[in-house]
Design a protein around this motif. Structure first.
Motif, PDB file in Angstrom:
ATOM      1  N   TYR A   1       0.832  -1.198   0.000  1.00 18.98           N
ATOM      2  CA  TYR A   1       0.000   0.000   0.000  1.00 18.98           C
ATOM      3  C   TYR A   1       0.873   1.259   0.000  1.00 18.98           C
TER       4      TYR A   1
ATOM      5  N   TYR B   1       0.439   5.346   0.966  1.00 14.94           N
ATOM      6  CA  TYR B   1      -0.360   6.397   1.577  1.00 14.94           C
ATOM      7  C   TYR B   1       0.446   7.699   1.525  1.00 14.94           C
TER       8      TYR B   1
ATOM      9  N   SER C   1      -4.293  -9.184   1.394  1.00 11.89           N
ATOM     10  CA  SER C   1      -5.097  -7.956   1.361  1.00 11.89           C
ATOM     11  C   SER C   1      -6.392  -8.115   2.140  1.00 11.89           C
TER      12      SER C   1
ATOM     13  N   TYR D   1     -14.432  -2.218  10.339  1.00 14.47           N
ATOM     14  CA  TYR D   1     -13.216  -2.687  10.989  1.00 14.47           C
ATOM     15  C   TYR D   1     -12.525  -1.435  11.526  1.00 14.47           C
TER      16      TYR D   1
ATOM     17  N   LYS E   1      -7.069  -3.537  17.244  1.00 12.42           N
ATOM     18  CA  LYS E   1      -8.037  -3.545  16.152  1.00 12.42           C
ATOM     19  C   LYS E   1      -9.320  -4.224  16.627  1.00 12.42           C
TER      20      LYS E   1
ATOM     21  N   PHE F   1     -12.672  -6.209  14.899  1.00 11.95           N
ATOM     22  CA  PHE F   1     -13.367  -6.737  13.723  1.00 11.95           C
ATOM     23  C   PHE F   1     -14.757  -7.216  14.083  1.00 11.95           C
TER      24      PHE F   1
ATOM     25  N   SER G   1     -14.593  -4.258   4.408  1.00 11.34           N
ATOM     26  CA  SER G   1     -14.233  -5.457   3.654  1.00 11.34           C
ATOM     27  C   SER G   1     -14.355  -5.240   2.153  1.00 11.34           C
TER      28      SER G   1
ATOM     29  N   GLY H   1     -10.821  -4.103   0.544  1.00 16.34           N
ATOM     30  CA  GLY H   1      -9.593  -4.780   0.913  1.00 16.34           C
ATOM     31  C   GLY H   1      -9.126  -4.278   2.245  1.00 16.34           C
ATOM     32  N   ASN H   2      -7.874  -3.976   2.335  1.00 17.23           N
ATOM     33  CA  ASN H   2      -7.317  -3.484   3.586  1.00 17.23           C
ATOM     34  C   ASN H   2      -7.063  -1.981   3.500  1.00 17.23           C
ATOM     35  N   LYS H   3      -7.819  -1.283   2.656  1.00 19.01           N
ATOM     36  CA  LYS H   3      -7.650   0.149   2.520  1.00 19.01           C
ATOM     37  C   LYS H   3      -8.259   0.821   3.739  1.00 19.01           C
ATOM     38  N   LEU H   4      -7.512   1.678   4.355  1.00 16.72           N
ATOM     39  CA  LEU H   4      -7.963   2.332   5.577  1.00 16.72           C
ATOM     40  C   LEU H   4      -8.203   3.815   5.350  1.00 16.72           C
TER      41      LEU H   4
END
Lengths: 115, 114
Positions: free
Chosen positions: A33, A35, A98, B32, B49, B51, B96, B99-102
């Motif tokens: 990733y 950022y 991912s 999440y 974290k 979930f 979800s 993906g794992n994009k925050l």
């Protein structure tokens, strides 16, 4: 073991120049990733790779920004015709997969200053 | 779209005092949720974290956070702050579908006075 490595740690460039920022993820991590963190802000998503392909590039601000990960390991973020507004810390993170529960491991970032 | 609000830009607490950092999120489905800490010159480190399951989650360095769906909050707490906790703290939300994009909040800078 080695963490995520980003080089250079600092980069100063003139407006209009081209820059490349490198990220070495943790070995075996398939997801990577990028950022961007501007002063006084939280990190902002740019792009993520699953393997060699960009799975989501929705955060790239415009077509001056491009990233590659040709062999599924090291990634390079490329910025053309840099502008002063591009000045920020660029963070790279990797994770084993991912999946949402796969922890992100961040590098220390590259601080880009465009003069 | 998801968003995260950290209302406090700076917080100062005395060493040994308790700490609560606030985080509110906006997201339509079950989120999440994460807390990260960033020390000067260091990368972001995951503290804890959430979930699913127990809404009170324990993390590293003695931190905990409680997910409150009715308040859309995920506040971070520590019963007794140490001088080494001085850093910037970021709350983040993921989904979800992405993906794992925050999505991160703007952060809270914690200062600890002796």
């Amino acid at each position: 073991g080695a963490g995520v490595s980003q080089t250079p740690s600092n980069k100063v460039t003139e407006k209009g120049k081209y820059v490349e920022l490198r990220c070495d993820p943790i070995s075996g991590h398939t997801a990577l990733y990028w950022y961007r963190q501007s002063l006084g802000q939280g990190p902002e998503f740019l792009i993520y790779f699953q393997g060699t392909g960009a799975a989501d590039d929705s955060g790239l601000p415009n077509d001056r920004f491009f990233a590659v990960r040709p062999e599924g390991s090291v990634s390079t973020l490329k910025i053309q015709r840099t502008e002063r507004g591009d000045s920020a810390v660029y963070l790279c993170a990797s994770s084993p997969t991912s999946e949402p529960n796969s922890p992100l491991h961040f590098g220390n970032g590259t601080r880009l200053t465009v003069t | 779209a998801q968003s995260v609000t950290q209302p406090d830009i700076h917080i100062t607490v005395s060493e040994g005092a308790s700490l609560e950092l606030r985080c509110n999120y906006s997201y339509g489905a079950t989120p999440y949720l994460f807390w990260y800490v960033q020390s000067p010159g260091q990368g972001l480190q995951l503290l804890l974290k959430y979930f699913s399951g127990d809404t009170l989650v324990q993390g590293i360095k003695g931190f905990e956070a409680e997910f409150k769906r009715s308040q859309s909050s995920f506040n971070l707490r520590k019963p007794s702050v140490h001088w080494s906790d001085a850093a910037e703290y970021f709350c983040a939300v993921g989904a979800s579908l992405y993906g794992n994009k925050l999505v991160f909040g703007a952060g809270t800078i914690l200062r600890v006075k002796s």
